[in-house]
Design an enzyme around this catalytic site. Structure first.
Site, short mmCIF file in Angstrom:
data_model
loop_
_atom_site.label_atom_id
_atom_site.label_comp_id
_atom_site.label_asym_id
_atom_site.label_seq_id
_atom_site.Cartn_x
_atom_site.Cartn_y
_atom_site.Cartn_z
N GLY A 102 -10.05 -11.25 10.16
CA GLY A 102 -9.46 -11.95 9.03
C GLY A 102 -7.95 -12.02 9.10
O GLY A 102 -7.28 -11.01 9.31
N GLY A 162 -3.64 -9.52 3.99
CA GLY A 162 -3.69 -8.18 4.55
C GLY A 162 -3.72 -8.18 6.06
O GLY A 162 -2.97 -7.45 6.72
N GLU A 214 -4.53 -22.34 -14.09
CA GLU A 214 -3.57 -23.23 -13.42
C GLU A 214 -4.18 -24.59 -13.13
O GLU A 214 -3.52 -25.63 -13.29
CB GLU A 214 -3.08 -22.55 -12.15
CG GLU A 214 -2.19 -21.35 -12.44
CD GLU A 214 -1.93 -20.44 -11.25
OE1 GLU A 214 -1.12 -19.51 -11.39
OE2 GLU A 214 -2.54 -20.66 -10.19
N ALA A 271 -2.85 -10.80 -3.64
CA ALA A 271 -2.12 -10.77 -2.37
C ALA A 271 -1.37 -9.47 -2.16
O ALA A 271 -1.41 -8.89 -1.06
CB ALA A 271 -1.16 -11.96 -2.30
N GLN A 272 -0.67 -8.98 -3.19
CA GLN A 272 0.19 -7.83 -3.01
C GLN A 272 -0.53 -6.56 -2.57
O GLN A 272 -0.08 -5.87 -1.64
CB GLN A 272 1.01 -7.57 -4.28
CG GLN A 272 2.35 -8.27 -4.30
CD GLN A 272 3.21 -7.91 -3.10
OE1 GLN A 272 3.36 -6.76 -2.73
NE2 GLN A 272 3.79 -8.92 -2.47
N ASP A 332 -9.13 -7.72 -0.35
CA ASP A 332 -10.23 -8.02 -1.28
C ASP A 332 -11.54 -7.36 -0.91
O ASP A 332 -12.42 -7.17 -1.74
CB ASP A 332 -10.45 -9.53 -1.35
CG ASP A 332 -9.29 -10.27 -2.00
OD1 ASP A 332 -8.36 -9.59 -2.48
OD2 ASP A 332 -9.29 -11.51 -2.02
N GLY A 385 -5.96 -13.22 6.56
CA GLY A 385 -5.43 -13.44 5.21
C GLY A 385 -4.15 -12.65 5.01
O GLY A 385 -3.49 -12.26 5.97
#
Length: 442
Positions: free
Chosen positions: A17, A21, A178, A326-327, A308, A19
């Site tokens: 992955g 991380g 959003e 994300a953080q 995640d 992403g």
């Protein structure tokens, strides 16, 4: 076929992955000469998920929020990128089995595969709803919405026309909020100019949330204000409402309410991506891997999980796992890189403690909510803060510049020029007919 990854005396770390991380981990590992990094992903690019909704609403091009992985690791000779799909993990052989290269051996394995859409087992929703967990899905949503407006122009039946225009968004998290806010602004400022023959007073936008409030993890002030902003924009906010079925034209709610729409956007939940070979008992809530404070998956000393896909223990402030944002993934990736180096060198590892930098969501033009550890605020200043943070988080200077120009142009003109229906075209392959040729022996 094989992976063509050279065998060296370095310890091999395989990351599944790319992403937030996985990318943060690989970037930091690339500086360590003791480690050979193998990064596996289905795509050859990193995707900035928080702005998927802007791609879906034709505000940004997909390339603006995507960054080529190979460009990120140019001149990093110890990093090997392979575009493939992971089929299973063989923990006994210490091998990751892929769809294109067979098995790839590892000394240490990091699962950072993120999460996919959780449809909660409802097959009709799986078949007919529009998820938004990848650039491809965001483009599909954009195409569907624009195609339905085109179909609405030629629809004879009033109910069919309204169904093609109506949108139901399920999920009151940041994505749902959003997306609904952006749609409401498009309904007022953009769509009537594109489709003057349609009466957009007929278009209804619904935001359906199973819980009692929007933006569940955020402060009460932000929850109340975001609902107020959406309602002022004309969005119908339905709280304590659960979707039970969808037939492609009608959304059925638990209380018996039926909403007419051909556009059901599913942003209601996520489920961790898992792989065959990891026992089910290692999985926790939402399919997330149970791991200790060092990100080690329960029962393994050489398999790690971040982002995640992981529920980390040992952090007293987050006993149920860290937020799937994300953080946390970025911070876990960075400390895991340091811990892997410590592990290789025989040093003691350091436990992960999440530093909460806050959370935020934008609702519309000049409208956003921000929760910082020391301050909570809403409105124009929050909107500017949201834009700055997201702009700085984008990978690549060119991407930041493109997004900034798009945002400025949209703000000045109340418009954007990306409302294109782009369909993939596959070549039609004709079967090869091998004609028999008679050979003259002479």
């Amino acid at each position: 076929m094989n992976s063509n990854i050279p065998k060296t005396s370095q310890k091999r770390v395989v990351i599944i992955g790319a992403g937030f991380g996985g990318l943060a981990l690989a970037r930091k590992l690339s500086a360590y000469p003791e480690i050979q990094t193998v990064l596996l992903d289905k795509n050859n690019f990193h995707q900035f998920q928080p702005l998927f909704y802007q791609v879906a609403m034709a505000g940004l091009e997909p390339s603006s929020i995507s960054f080529p992985l190979r460009k990120a690791f140019q001149n990093k000779l110890h990093v090997h990128i392979r575009v493939t799909e992971v089929l299973r993990i063989d923990t006994d052989k210490r091998e990751v089995v892929t769809s294109t290269m067979g098995g790839i051996s590892y000394d240490y394995l990091v699962i950072a595969a993120g999460a996919g859409t959780n449809f909660f087992g409802m097959q009709n929703i799986i078949d007919r709803a529009l998820p938004m967990k990848s650039v491809g899905e965001a483009l599909a949503l954009r195409n569907r919405m624009l195609e339905n407006f085109e179909r609405a122009l030629i629809a004879d039946d009033i109910e069919d026309r309204q169904g093609l225009m109506n949108v139901v968004v399920v999920g009151g998290g940041p994505t749902g909020v959003e997306l609904s806010g952006t749609l409401a602004e498009m309904k007022v400022h953009i769509l009537p100019k594109d489709y003057p023959e349609l009466d957009f007073r007929q278009m209804q936008i619904y935001l359906v949330e199973a819980g009692a409030e929007l933006l569940g993890p955020m402060s009460v002030e932000s929850q109340v204000k975001s609902k107020q902003y959406l309602q002022n924009l004309g969005v119908h906010v339905l709280l304590n409402s659960r979707v039970t079925d969808y037939d492609g034209q009608h959304v059925h709610l638990l209380d018996g309410t039926i909403l007419r729409t051909d556009n059901l956007v599913w942003a209601a939940g996520v489920k961790a991506n898992t792989f065959e070979g990891i026992p089910v008992e290692k999985l926790g809530r939402g399919g997330r891997l149970k791991a200790n404070e060092f990100c080690q998956v329960e029962g393994y000393d050489n398999i790690f999980a971040i982002g995640d896909v992981a529920i980390l223990s040992g952090d007293d402030k987050f006993p149920g796992g860290h937020p799937q944002l994300a953080q946390p993934a970025i911070q876990q990736g960075k400390i895991l890189a340091e811990n892997l180096l410590r592990l290789i060198r025989g040093e003691e590892m350091k436990g992960f403690r999440y530093k909460d930098l806050g959370s935020m969501a934008t609702v519309g033009r000049n409208l956003a909510v921000v929760d910082l550890p020391f301050l909570k605020f809403q409105g124009f200043l929050a909107w500017m803060t949201w834009m700055f943070v997201h702009l700085m988080s984008i990978v690549g200077v060119k991407n930041r510049l493109l997004i900034f120009i798009n945002w400025i142009w949209s703000y000045i003109t109340y418009d954007q020029s990306l409302r294109l229906i782009i369909r993939a075209k596959e070549p039609k392959l004709k079967p090869v007919i091998h004609e028999s040729v008679e050979v003259n022996p002479s």
